[in-house]
Write an enzyme that holds these catalytic residues in place. Structure first.
Site, PDB file in Angstrom:
ATOM      1  CG  ASP A   1      -2.264   0.584   0.896  1.00  0.00           C
ATOM      2  OD1 ASP A   1      -2.308   1.755   0.182  1.00  0.00           O
ATOM      3  OD2 ASP A   1      -3.621   0.018   1.105  1.00  0.00           O
TER       4      ASP A   1
ATOM      5  CG  HIS B   1      -1.594   0.790  -3.490  1.00  0.00           C
ATOM      6  ND1 HIS B   1      -2.836   0.336  -2.991  1.00  0.00           N
ATOM      7  CD2 HIS B   1      -1.299  -0.203  -4.349  1.00  0.00           C
ATOM      8  CE1 HIS B   1      -3.004  -0.803  -3.374  1.00  0.00           C
ATOM      9  NE2 HIS B   1      -1.999  -1.174  -4.161  1.00  0.00           N
TER      10      HIS B   1
END
Length: 442
Positions: free
Chosen positions: A228, A252
């Site tokens: 993430d 991310h």
């Protein structure tokens, strides 16, 4: 599927207090944390040491021990304390035990989850060993990833964090809501042993490196493999600098947000991301706010970013929603989290062949964009008229095994505020990436 409460590794709310007058700072006593022994819980000794040495102290976890912190704990009211992690700390290596204990702890919840460690006080420094195999927080996350669960966030505020290694966190790493914090030489290993960025098997969901909601925070030196965000700057953040980092596996991004969920009024200001390599990321740089959000984000710069095999180099959305719950909801409030003075400078590198990653477990995927095909260096999903002073300079990111001339963008010119095309830096269209001169620049 086993349902697990969201759990943090450590939360620390620490405030800095300036000493008055010209008196010398108090001398710090050294307190060594007792090691309970192999396969024994060191929690009682840890808690006793912090209670006894809560002020003007150096608290040392000694090498070569791995202290079993098998009970969630709070280290409260610390003042002028250095925590030296020369050994290691680890959580229970047992899912059922972690579930039971985090459900019953009185530790104060943090932004996303409940922390295993909660640190609170003034003038507190968390210092890890400079040796590779010490200074570790060990989360034993692999077993959680294997069943599709997430666990940890580490939340520290005010003071400093240096040479800390976060090994296999269940989920979030550090959440920092405090002020005047310096983080340096941070390491995260959240890559599974039995999967890749494109596989859902054992994917390390929500393994953010840092969530920052505080003020006057500098992160200088980061190396991590994340599932993430490497760094996520969220509501309340002011004066954040994150620089000199590498983020691999399937990050991310270097992110602002998410902001504005459930029509919340969220604000962020004065953020710099500089000198990062993003390898295998879904996004290198990202801004995310929810449909119908309120508030604003302003004065944010992403500069000198190397993107290697990323899905999308730059992604901006003011209209985020849970795609697995149905179509985009109507924006009945007619509001959006406004953005002003977002700057993207000196991006170079390449896109990968996959526009998503192993987090794609719904149909459509959470990051699906109509028309997205792995050739977009920039995707902008704006709410009409609420994004001003966006600037893109020297964006040189090409598609996988294709020339720069094959690079495309997704941008709706109807959503631009008046005059924005003149200063944007590329032609806003659904089509080829065409850089343009920024009006008024030299």
């Amino acid at each position: 599927m086993v349902h697990v409460p969201q759990l943090l590794l450590v939360a620390a709310a620490v405030g800095s207090v300036a000493a008055g007058g010209s008196s010398k700072p108090p001398k710090k006593k050294t307190c060594k944390v007792p090691y309970a022994g192999k396969n024994k819980d060191s929690s009682p000794g840890i808690l006793a040491t912090f209670a006894k040495c809560s002020s003007n102290a150096i608290i040392e976890f000694e090498e070569p021990y791995t202290y079993h912190a098998w009970t969630p704990m709070s280290w409260l009211n610390l003042s002028n304390v250095d925590i030296q992690l020369n050994g290691n700390l680890d959580l229970p290596n047992d899912i059922a035990t972690v579930q039971q204990k985090i459900n019953s702890t009185s530790n104060q919840p943090s932004t996303y989850a409940t922390p295993w460690f909660y640190i609170q006080g003034a003038n507190v420094n968390l210092i890890g060993s400079k040796k590779k195999n010490y200074g570790q927080f060990q989360g034993h996350g692999q077993q959680w990833w294997d069943i599709g669960q997430r666990l940890a966030t580490f939340n520290v505020s005010t003071g400093s964090i240096s040479h800390i290694k976060v090994i296999k966190p269940v989920a979030w790493g550090f959440n920092i809501p405090g002020t005047n914090i310096k983080v340096s030489d941070h390491f995260v290993d959240a890559a599974p042993n039995n999967g890749t960025r494109d596989q859902t098997t054992s994917f390390p969901f929500n393994t953010d490196g840092f969530n920052m909601s505080g003020q006057n925070i500098t992160l200088d030196g980061y190396y991590g493999h994340n599932g993430d965000d490497c760094v996520s700057v969220v509501n309340g953040a002011r004066n954040i600098v994150a620089k000199n980092g590498y983020c691999g596996f399937s990050s991310h991004g270097l992110s602002i947000g998410s902001l504005g969920r459930n029509s919340a009024v969220h604000t962020v200001a004065n953020v710099l991301f500089e000198n990062w390599t993003m390898e295998g990321a879904v996004y290198a740089a990202r801004f995310k706010s929810w449909t119908g959000g309120q508030g604003w984000a302003k004065n944010v710069t992403w500069r000198n970013i190397k993107a290697l095999n990323v899905s999308t180099a730059i992604f901006i959305t003011q209209n985020y929603y849970d795609q697995d719950k149905g179509p985009r909801p109507n924006n009945t409030s007619g509001t959006s989290t406004a953005v002003d003075n977002l700057n993207f400078e000196n991006f170079e590198g390449s896109l990968g062949p996959n526009w998503t990653d192993g987090t794609c477990i719904s149909n459509p995927c959470w990051n699906y964009v109509q028309g997205g095909d792995s050739t977009q260096s920039i995707i902008m999903d704006l709410y009409p008229g609420t994004a001003t002073n966006l600037h893109f300079k020297n964006i040189k990111v090409h598609p996988y095994k294709k020339p720069y001339s094959a690079t495309t963008v997704i941008c709706d010119p109807a959503a631009l505020a008046p005059g924005e095309q003149d200063t944007l830096g590329f032609k806003c269209q659904r089509g080829p990436y065409v850089p343009t001169k920024i009006k008024g620049s030299h």
